[in-house]
Design a protein around this motif. Structure first.
Motif, PDB file in Angstrom:
ATOM      1  N   SER A  16      47.865  51.138  -4.185  1.00  0.00           N
ATOM      2  CA  SER A  16      48.301  52.490  -3.603  1.00  0.00           C
ATOM      3  C   SER A  16      49.317  52.021  -2.816  1.00  0.00           C
ATOM      4  O   SER A  16      50.541  53.140  -3.021  1.00  0.00           O
ATOM      5  N   ARG A  20      53.102  53.669  -3.798  1.00  0.00           N
ATOM      6  CA  ARG A  20      53.841  54.620  -2.810  1.00  0.00           C
ATOM      7  C   ARG A  20      55.401  53.990  -2.425  1.00  0.00           C
ATOM      8  O   ARG A  20      56.259  54.716  -2.362  1.00  0.00           O
ATOM      9  N   THR A  25      53.035  58.893  -5.721  1.00  0.00           N
ATOM     10  CA  THR A  25      51.558  59.416  -5.115  1.00  0.00           C
ATOM     11  C   THR A  25      50.497  59.014  -6.001  1.00  0.00           C
ATOM     12  O   THR A  25      50.471  59.601  -6.922  1.00  0.00           O
ATOM     13  N   GLU A  40      49.032  59.331 -11.227  1.00  0.00           N
ATOM     14  CA  GLU A  40      49.760  59.280  -9.971  1.00  0.00           C
ATOM     15  C   GLU A  40      51.163  60.196 -10.220  1.00  0.00           C
ATOM     16  O   GLU A  40      51.186  60.741 -11.505  1.00  0.00           O
ATOM     17  N   HIS A  43      56.390  61.293  -5.992  1.00  0.00           N
ATOM     18  CA  HIS A  43      56.329  61.874  -4.578  1.00  0.00           C
ATOM     19  C   HIS A  43      57.261  63.098  -4.261  1.00  0.00           C
ATOM     20  O   HIS A  43      56.988  64.202  -3.612  1.00  0.00           O
ATOM     21  N   TRP A  47      56.183  66.797  -3.329  1.00  0.00           N
ATOM     22  CA  TRP A  47      56.715  67.183  -1.835  1.00  0.00           C
ATOM     23  C   TRP A  47      57.005  68.696  -1.910  1.00  0.00           C
ATOM     24  O   TRP A  47      56.821  69.510  -1.019  1.00  0.00           O
ATOM     25  N   GLN A  84      55.024  61.772   4.198  1.00  0.00           N
ATOM     26  CA  GLN A  84      55.047  61.214   2.988  1.00  0.00           C
ATOM     27  C   GLN A  84      53.490  61.659   2.756  1.00  0.00           C
ATOM     28  O   GLN A  84      52.702  61.831   3.803  1.00  0.00           O
ATOM     29  N   ILE A  85      53.246  61.675   1.189  1.00  0.00           N
ATOM     30  CA  ILE A  85      51.739  62.279   0.900  1.00  0.00           C
ATOM     31  C   ILE A  85      51.325  60.930   0.507  1.00  0.00           C
ATOM     32  O   ILE A  85      51.710  60.339  -0.343  1.00  0.00           O
ATOM     33  N   LEU A  86      49.923  60.630   1.022  1.00  0.00           N
ATOM     34  CA  LEU A  86      49.378  59.366   0.776  1.00  0.00           C
ATOM     35  C   LEU A  86      48.495  59.583  -0.361  1.00  0.00           C
ATOM     36  O   LEU A  86      48.288  58.656  -1.255  1.00  0.00           O
ATOM     37  N   HIS A  87      47.912  60.665  -0.688  1.00  0.00           N
ATOM     38  CA  HIS A  87      46.737  60.880  -1.804  1.00  0.00           C
ATOM     39  C   HIS A  87      46.541  62.434  -2.074  1.00  0.00           C
ATOM     40  O   HIS A  87      46.651  63.111  -1.280  1.00  0.00           O
TER      41      HIS A  87
END
Length: 206
Positions: A16, A20, A25, A40, A43, A47, A84-87
């Protein structure tokens, strides 16, 4: 709303993290008859999509491997201080199963409300979203609340809100909570006539 997702082959913290770094993501799609599937997403596209109200409150069209899937956004994990979007988690939608969702309220007609126009009040939005139960095809993007008939000292409760066909409200605790109320704004204090006259007289002597 429509978005594109891609199959994700690897899982785990290291995989992961590497994903990133490449501007993707990690996510998952679960629910329905199919097994959970790792995905996935781009990102930056995600966003910008998350900034739109509809992405949070409506049935989404997810394109995956050339096929379209109806899904709902269920969870987003953000970095504690980075943009940042992690998951991200999505749930598959079954057309015959009712959804329990939060739907935003859009308040209109304040400028025509007697409470706001003539009585020096403001509309206090006690609730900005409500829980609803409905089939996916009936899920509204938002629910409109008309404030044009709001008078001084008046409140609109959940039972006063017109819900779209096929949509019912789900309450927790109070059966008929206040949604919006007309609140009087305290007028600015003005000096008493005698005090104002004395102040003017004092200025004249200078």
């Amino acid at each position: 709303m429509k978005f594109v997702a891609f199959e994700r082959a690897k899982q785990g913290t290291g995989a992961s993290r590497r994903l990133r770094i490449t501007g993707r993501t990690p996510g998952i799609v679960y629910g329905g008859a199919a097994e959970p599937q790792l995905i996935e997403l781009d990102h930056n596209a995600l966003w910008h999509a998350l900034k739109k109200e509809a992405f949070h409150s409506s049935v989404l069209d997810m394109e995956l491997n050339g096929a379209e899937n109806k899904v709902l956004l269920r969870d987003v994990q953000m970095h504690p201080y980075k943009q940042q979007i992690l998951h991200i988690d999505f749930q598959r939608v079954d057309a015959t199963t009712k959804l329990h969702m939060k739907v935003p309220l859009h308040f209109v007609g304040e400028e025509n409300s007697p409470a706001i126009k003539t009585d020096g009040c403001i509309a206090n939005h006690v609730v900005t979203e409500i829980d609803v139960l409905c089939l996916p095809s009936d899920l509204p993007e938002f629910i409109t609340v008309d404030l044009s008939g709001l008078h001084k000292g008046m409140s609109l409760r959940l039972a006063d809100i017109s819900l779209p066909k096929g949509v019912s409200a789900v309450t927790h605790g109070k059966n008929n909570p206040v949604v919006v109320s007309a609140v009087v704004v305290a007028a600015a204090e003005t000096p008493a006539p005698d005090a104002a006259a004395a102040a003017a007289k004092g200025k004249g002597k200078k």
